[in-house]
Scaffold this motif. Structure first.
Motif, short mmCIF file in Angstrom:
data_model
loop_
_atom_site.label_atom_id
_atom_site.label_comp_id
_atom_site.label_asym_id
_atom_site.label_seq_id
_atom_site.Cartn_x
_atom_site.Cartn_y
_atom_site.Cartn_z
N HIS A 170 0.83 -1.21 0.00
CA HIS A 170 0.00 0.00 0.00
C HIS A 170 0.87 1.26 0.00
N ALA A 171 1.93 1.22 0.80
CA ALA A 171 2.78 2.41 0.94
C ALA A 171 3.53 2.71 -0.35
N VAL A 172 4.01 1.67 -1.01
CA VAL A 172 4.70 1.87 -2.29
C VAL A 172 3.79 2.60 -3.27
N ARG A 173 2.54 2.16 -3.32
CA ARG A 173 1.60 2.80 -4.24
C ARG A 173 1.32 4.24 -3.82
N ALA A 174 1.14 4.45 -2.51
CA ALA A 174 0.81 5.80 -2.02
C ALA A 174 1.96 6.78 -2.28
N PRO B 297 -2.89 8.22 4.38
CA PRO B 297 -2.76 9.67 4.64
C PRO B 297 -1.85 9.96 5.83
N GLY B 298 -1.88 9.12 6.85
CA GLY B 298 -0.99 9.32 8.00
C GLY B 298 0.47 9.05 7.65
N VAL B 299 0.72 8.03 6.82
CA VAL B 299 2.09 7.74 6.39
C VAL B 299 2.65 8.93 5.60
#
Lengths: 265, 265, 265, 265
Positions: A33-37, A239-241
């Motif tokens: 998820h983070a990679v995409r965000a 959003p928090g990351v």
């Protein structure tokens, strides 16, 4: 110029340095998820994705300015120490950061006064806000209880978020001199009243279909105030990351909890 | 002719006999509400109000056709037996009617085949409907849990309504061959998972400001179904009391639970 | 033998014939979920997946006994007619089946008395149950309103489910002689009271993070009864699809709405 | 010493002067509740109750230090001017205090620098806290909507509290540069999307059984945050009234809104 949806990506970073992110644990659920965000955020650049077999040297080779650690408790401290040592800011979503580990990290950071680290037990803005507001409001009400609801594959009860929320509430009420919630129960043979955590009743529901949800119920004469948070999927944490990655460079030292980066008065 | 709000009073009784009501326990909290509700209902006539010191003879002297018993467990059976003996229909909201007491009453009613008696552990239409529907729906979902919420002066947990709802749900699931709700919990040191009642998890919240509330949560892959009932004050019980008084004469024998008078298929 | 979670797959079909399923529209969002659900169900066999370019002959070649149509309104009637013509049972999740189309299908089914067809505007068990129970309960309460909540990419308001629920409620109240919900509003310059659908107020919320949710609120003196349904993702529709496939062979003729296959009294 | 339930009465006033309260409008619904609440509070003394026929001189004769105005818009300004003129602090729950009236009052207070006045459109602590927190949180979420729910005898929609909450949210989002909530609705023939108040969608539900309730829903990718407040009866306003009476003497000048007396950062 119209403004974008908050938390979805295009507002400027708080640092003038470019935000070049290396994601550790990129192959895990949160990692993907983070990679995409990070990729989708116009003001962030994904420069490296590391799995468990990769050498940390890859982070430096890629010219990263920020490290996002989404790994496991066993190696997270080593990752963060490496980042600090090399002058990179770090945002950490891995669990297991005990008080002792955080103390050691603070000692290391003392020698790197320009480096910022954020360790966040919970990256959901909504969850963090709900807990903070519930604690602030709990000073004004005689009664408070917590109901947390999760998918039935969870092995521990209550949730870590519920325990932290109970702690925040207990601190706020203690400071304000508020006594325990009134409770006349004398007969509860099967434990329907739930767990007592820092003096606050906590109930844990496990239900197929749910993901991660929490209600804080506050009651006073003739009124009730409820703070409810629903995390429907891991997208809730992005959003928090992103907020963490955008803010950490401007906050040297160690911040524990996303609260520190929100304007909560 | 426009129709009135349901449960507020003016629709015709189901019996052609006039409904002449004697209220026993008229001085209690429920009793005072009932006296007002019967008085306000155009098709009912309040003919007697009895307190604990009054003789039952007063009921006969007033020409009552129906007795509404809102007294205490110690004397309720005697009151109802007196009603049956004298050919009066009875609606009973007093608690303590064990299976044994109901058996004895059924035996007496066998000799008075025209008399109807309704004993209702709960007069709230909404609560009875919610429990019945929740049980019907619980056949179709892997997960089910109950959260009941009451004022903090209540001494027992969980509530009697929650226990009855759990029983209805357990029966429906057993009949449909549905197994226990999935639950991977292995670590719950303080009892956050609540009470297990007939195999259904029940959580009891106590909060100043609340009166009597209940949620049944059903969960399946990707979805949740919630039945919530709120009883804000004792007025919530009056539509059920009036429905009982209007229907009991047309239902000879003993009915236990208001469900019997609702069209629940 | 312990029983499986309901709706997740292993209970025996209601027909002795094997359930050999051809999925039409297998490449769409619903189609992909359905392919996985049928594959995972031990008592169902996936024998064909068709996209828009495939010939219907493929269904026969694969020896399918059941057709699952998840296509588009333009071709769904043709697909179902083909199934009936060839003696296959059909379960249909495609929208656009007007009363006129259903009439024509019934005429065709008259010549194939052993074939069953289910057309379901909504495959969520929870949604169908909530609407049915809300309508049954709405006979007993003066007030009723509907709040539906969806993701903000939805273009129409209110939702089709809300309109159908309002219709069911209106029918039930009309049959029971219940008048309109009380409402003293005389000043509402901006339309805060929402839409009036078949005499029932319907409110549409659009919120990022949500998927598809609905609350029916029923109110009477001193009490409230709420039926809430949450569909978190398309997985919510699979138990209904499987129930349809397992039941349709035993219900010759046309069934419109999943309600017909649930035991709703 | 154990601490009392907050808001129920025994904690020390913030002023060293005794709090001697005269209640104006003592015969109204709010007035009767307030008379009881002041009487029950150990640190407050009820010295006068005035109805519409009473002379204001009675307030002075009774030696009141504080005036609690729960009257009607026509005479409230005169009552408060009288209090200020005579050096009494005033707490005001009467509506109709327009910006113009407040300006005139501020001018009068300039000549009485030791006198405090609180005008509160809403005395419910929970409601005020919910609105303030919702506004603070609304900066962090793309979507926000308000649902207010009241008894069906209310003549205006939406409620004044909902309008004020929408205004607070709009201000907070404007300051943070957050754009309008996403909404793809193109087809809403009957107005299901409700009212647009300061750019925020507001829905008004009217339901028998309810009193005064409000939900603020905030949504972002994968998550939802809900602030719900329930006022079950007028008792809900008494903790706010008592807080006002205890605090007003230490806050010279005019405070508009109970928020000013809560520690909201």
């Amino acid at each position: 110029m119209t403004s974008p949806e908050p938390g979805t990506g295009t507002h400027p970073g708080t640092s003038t340095d470019p935000i070049r992110v290396a994601v550790l644990g990129a192959g895990g659920k949160m990692g993907r998820h983070a990679v995409r965000a990070v990729t989708d955020a116009p003001d962030l650049e994904l420069v490296a994705e590391l799995g468990s077999a990769d050498s940390l040297q890859k982070v430096l080779d890629a010219g990263a300015s920020h490290l996002l650690d989404l790994t496991v408790p066993q190696i997270s401290p080593e990752n963060v120490a490496f980042a600090v040592q090399n002058g990179l800011h770090a945002v950490v979503g891995t669990s297991g950061w005990s008080a002792e580990r955080r103390t050691r990290l603070r000692e290391q950071l003392a020698d790197h006064p320009q480096v910022g680290v954020l360790i966040a037990p919970n990256f959901s803005l909504g969850s963090v806000l709900a807990s903070a507001f519930a604690a602030a409001a709990a000073r004004h009400f005689p009664s408070v209880e917590i109901i947390e609801m999760h998918h039935p594959d969870k092995v521990d009860a209550p949730s870590g978020t519920a325990v932290r929320t109970a702690g925040l509430i207990a601190d706020a009420r203690s400071e304000a001199g508020v006594g325990p919630s009134p409770d006349a129960t004398t007969h509860d043979p099967d434990g329907a009243r739930g767990a007592l955590v820092d003096g606050v009743r906590v109930h844990a529901v496990r239900l197929r279909g749910l993901e991660a949800h929490q209600e804080v119920l506050l009651g006073g004469p003739g009124e009730q105030l409820v703070f409810r948070h629903d995390a429907f999927d891991r997208g809730a944490y992005m959003p928090g990351v992103l907020l963490g990655l955008r803010t950490v460079a401007s906050r040297p030292g160690l911040a524990y909890g996303l609260d520190a980066y929100l304007d909560l008065g």
